[in-house]
Design an enzyme around this catalytic site. Sequence first.
Site, PDB file in Angstrom:
ATOM      1  N   HIS A   1      18.464  71.729  24.699  1.00  0.00           N
ATOM      2  CA  HIS A   1      16.922  71.239  25.315  1.00  0.00           C
ATOM      3  C   HIS A   1      16.197  72.569  25.409  1.00  0.00           C
ATOM      4  O   HIS A   1      16.556  73.664  25.529  1.00  0.00           O
ATOM      5  CB  HIS A   1      17.544  70.773  26.649  1.00  0.00           C
ATOM      6  CG  HIS A   1      17.515  71.518  27.800  1.00  0.00           C
ATOM      7  ND1 HIS A   1      16.468  72.083  28.539  1.00  0.00           N
ATOM      8  CD2 HIS A   1      18.754  72.199  28.386  1.00  0.00           C
ATOM      9  CE1 HIS A   1      16.950  72.919  29.460  1.00  0.00           C
ATOM     10  NE2 HIS A   1      18.415  73.009  29.529  1.00  0.00           N
ATOM     11  N   CYS A   2      14.823  71.964  25.862  1.00  0.00           N
ATOM     12  CA  CYS A   2      13.963  73.112  26.192  1.00  0.00           C
ATOM     13  C   CYS A   2      12.981  72.427  27.298  1.00  0.00           C
ATOM     14  O   CYS A   2      13.703  71.793  27.952  1.00  0.00           O
ATOM     15  CB  CYS A   2      13.065  73.252  24.524  1.00  0.00           C
ATOM     16  SG  CYS A   2      12.150  71.657  24.144  1.00  0.00           S
ATOM     17  N   GLN A   3      11.724  72.843  27.314  1.00  0.00           N
ATOM     18  CA  GLN A   3      10.895  72.477  28.374  1.00  0.00           C
ATOM     19  C   GLN A   3      10.446  70.722  28.102  1.00  0.00           C
ATOM     20  O   GLN A   3      10.759  69.778  28.945  1.00  0.00           O
ATOM     21  CB  GLN A   3       9.792  73.008  28.641  1.00  0.00           C
ATOM     22  CG  GLN A   3       8.783  72.699  29.549  1.00  0.00           C
ATOM     23  CD  GLN A   3       9.412  73.179  31.131  1.00  0.00           C
ATOM     24  OE1 GLN A   3      10.396  74.015  30.914  1.00  0.00           O
ATOM     25  NE2 GLN A   3       9.256  72.525  32.152  1.00  0.00           N
TER      26      GLN A   3
ATOM     27  N   GLY B   1      11.075  69.015  24.739  1.00  0.00           N
ATOM     28  CA  GLY B   1      11.695  68.409  23.709  1.00  0.00           C
ATOM     29  C   GLY B   1      11.411  68.974  22.317  1.00  0.00           C
ATOM     30  O   GLY B   1      12.123  68.942  21.462  1.00  0.00           O
TER      31      GLY B   1
ATOM     32  N   TYR C   1      13.673  70.001  30.116  1.00  0.00           N
ATOM     33  CA  TYR C   1      13.743  70.303  31.612  1.00  0.00           C
ATOM     34  C   TYR C   1      12.691  69.743  32.393  1.00  0.00           C
ATOM     35  O   TYR C   1      12.732  69.558  33.820  1.00  0.00           O
ATOM     36  CB  TYR C   1      13.635  72.016  31.745  1.00  0.00           C
ATOM     37  CG  TYR C   1      13.797  72.390  33.095  1.00  0.00           C
ATOM     38  CD1 TYR C   1      15.448  72.350  33.513  1.00  0.00           C
ATOM     39  CD2 TYR C   1      12.886  72.897  33.961  1.00  0.00           C
ATOM     40  CE1 TYR C   1      15.481  72.787  34.937  1.00  0.00           C
ATOM     41  CE2 TYR C   1      13.182  73.365  35.323  1.00  0.00           C
ATOM     42  CZ  TYR C   1      14.553  73.112  35.895  1.00  0.00           C
ATOM     43  OH  TYR C   1      14.830  73.374  37.067  1.00  0.00           O
TER      44      TYR C   1
END
Length: 119
Positions: free
Chosen positions: A81-83, A85, A110
């Site tokens: 995961h990132c911020q 997608g 996130y």
Amino acid sequence: MANADKQEISYADLKVLLAKSQSLLLVDVRSKEEVDKGHIPGSIHIPVDTVESALALDPAEFKAKYGVTKPSLDAPELVFHCQMGRRGGVATDKAHKLGYQSARNYAGGYKEWSEKEGK
């Protein structure tokens, strides 16, 4: 497009895995600055531009560097995961190319996590 769905995991499904799974490896691929502001509990940090080299490490090196057991190629619960997608999707694609067939992206990232968790 069925393949893309299989490569993504929802907030609800991730919550279940975090609560129940012993084998989930949740990888945060954001920058260190982003991670320092908050992260999903239980995640490990591997910046997106180092995902390929990290997954190429031998298991002993991976464990020494990240403090967790390196996932096997058939690991059923490898989630990036990132911020928001996009980088998580890039990391998931890289993992798939390296043979991690079940790797998935938490597309909400996130941003969604912190909104749903009220953080």
